[in-house]
Design a protein around this motif. Structure first.
Motif, PDB file in Angstrom:
ATOM      1  N   ASP A 134      -4.771  -0.077  -2.365  1.00 54.66           N
ATOM      2  CA  ASP A 134      -5.233   1.313  -2.226  1.00 54.66           C
ATOM      3  C   ASP A 134      -4.063   2.276  -2.060  1.00 54.66           C
ATOM      4  OD1 ASP A 134      -7.944   0.671  -2.340  1.00 54.66           O
ATOM      5  OD2 ASP A 134      -8.077   0.422  -0.161  1.00 54.66           O
ATOM      6  N   GLU A 135      -4.318   3.521  -2.460  1.00 57.55           N
ATOM      7  CA  GLU A 135      -3.417   4.623  -2.131  1.00 57.55           C
ATOM      8  C   GLU A 135      -4.119   5.425  -1.043  1.00 57.55           C
ATOM      9  OE1 GLU A 135      -1.130   7.436  -4.976  1.00 57.55           O
ATOM     10  OE2 GLU A 135      -3.016   8.446  -4.468  1.00 57.55           O
ATOM     11  N   VAL A 136      -3.433   5.623   0.070  1.00 63.37           N
ATOM     12  CA  VAL A 136      -4.028   6.324   1.213  1.00 63.37           C
ATOM     13  C   VAL A 136      -3.255   7.608   1.466  1.00 63.37           C
ATOM     14  CG1 VAL A 136      -4.522   6.195   3.679  1.00 63.37           C
ATOM     15  CG2 VAL A 136      -4.841   4.185   2.248  1.00 63.37           C
ATOM     16  N   SER A 174       2.785   2.653  15.373  1.00 64.83           N
ATOM     17  CA  SER A 174       3.777   1.704  15.899  1.00 64.83           C
ATOM     18  C   SER A 174       5.016   1.601  15.009  1.00 64.83           C
ATOM     19  CB  SER A 174       3.137   0.322  16.058  1.00 64.83           C
ATOM     20  OG  SER A 174       2.854  -0.244  14.778  1.00 64.83           O
ATOM     21  N   ARG A 175       5.041   2.261  13.869  1.00 61.35           N
ATOM     22  CA  ARG A 175       6.163   2.114  12.926  1.00 61.35           C
ATOM     23  C   ARG A 175       7.423   2.839  13.367  1.00 61.35           C
ATOM     24  NH1 ARG A 175       5.896  -0.249   8.261  1.00 61.35           N
ATOM     25  NH2 ARG A 175       7.221   1.251   7.196  1.00 61.35           N
ATOM     26  N   THR A 177       6.172  10.040   1.304  1.00 61.42           N
ATOM     27  CA  THR A 177       5.424   8.814   0.978  1.00 61.42           C
ATOM     28  C   THR A 177       6.163   7.611   1.547  1.00 61.42           C
ATOM     29  OG1 THR A 177       6.595   8.333  -1.081  1.00 61.42           O
ATOM     30  CG2 THR A 177       4.671   9.783  -1.248  1.00 61.42           C
ATOM     31  N   GLU A 178       5.442   6.535   1.665  1.00 60.43           N
ATOM     32  CA  GLU A 178       6.071   5.259   1.969  1.00 60.43           C
ATOM     33  C   GLU A 178       5.165   4.145   1.460  1.00 60.43           C
ATOM     34  OE1 GLU A 178       6.585   3.985   6.083  1.00 60.43           O
ATOM     35  OE2 GLU A 178       5.044   5.405   6.704  1.00 60.43           O
ATOM     36  N   THR A 179       5.778   3.018   1.199  1.00 63.05           N
ATOM     37  CA  THR A 179       5.040   1.833   0.779  1.00 63.05           C
ATOM     38  C   THR A 179       5.159   0.807   1.891  1.00 63.05           C
ATOM     39  OG1 THR A 179       5.539   2.305  -1.530  1.00 63.05           O
ATOM     40  CG2 THR A 179       4.834   0.064  -0.994  1.00 63.05           C
ATOM     41  N   VAL A 180       4.014   0.273   2.307  1.00 58.38           N
ATOM     42  CA  VAL A 180       4.003  -0.672   3.428  1.00 58.38           C
ATOM     43  C   VAL A 180       3.265  -1.949   3.031  1.00 58.38           C
ATOM     44  CG1 VAL A 180       4.075   1.186   5.143  1.00 58.38           C
ATOM     45  CG2 VAL A 180       1.872   0.280   4.422  1.00 58.38           C
ATOM     46  N   MET A 204       0.848  -1.175   0.000  1.00 58.49           N
ATOM     47  CA  MET A 204       0.000   0.000   0.000  1.00 58.49           C
ATOM     48  C   MET A 204       0.889   1.232   0.000  1.00 58.49           C
ATOM     49  SD  MET A 204      -2.612   1.299   2.962  1.00 58.49           S
ATOM     50  CE  MET A 204      -3.969   0.367   2.273  1.00 58.49           C
ATOM     51  N   LYS A 205       0.506   2.201  -0.815  1.00 56.60           N
ATOM     52  CA  LYS A 205       1.233   3.463  -0.844  1.00 56.60           C
ATOM     53  C   LYS A 205       0.521   4.450   0.084  1.00 56.60           C
ATOM     54  CE  LYS A 205       3.133   6.958  -3.891  1.00 56.60           C
ATOM     55  NZ  LYS A 205       3.281   7.399  -5.287  1.00 56.60           N
TER      56      LYS A 205
END
Length: 83
Positions: free
Chosen positions: A72-74, A38-39, A17-20, A1-2
């Protein structure tokens, strides 16, 4: 997810941005915000008051109980003010 961060969320988290990879238990926008805390300490500080953090999924504003999926992109952003 982006995930996209805007305004002071971007500054506090330290990235635009980050992708998880979503854990299985993260199924809603609200779950995502809680999990993101929590990241890292920076995420926790930026998202500490999640009541002021707005969420858009695939460029549409949604409530925290909106379902999300890995494709999804959030976008997360603070409320916009202006005059």
């Amino acid at each position: 997810m982006k995930i996209l961060y805007f305004a002071w969320l971007r500054s506090k988290i330290g990235m635009p941005t980050e992708t998880v990879d979503l854990p299985a238990e993260v199924t809603t926008a609200g779950d995502l915000v809680e999990w993101l805390k929590s990241r890292s300490p920076r995420h926790a500080e930026a998202l500490a008051n999640s009541k002021v953090v707005k969420v858009a999924v695939n460029q549409e504003h949604v409530p925290y109980d909106h379902p999300i999926s890995a494709t999804d992109e959030v976008a997360l952003f603070p409320p916009v003010t202006g005059g």
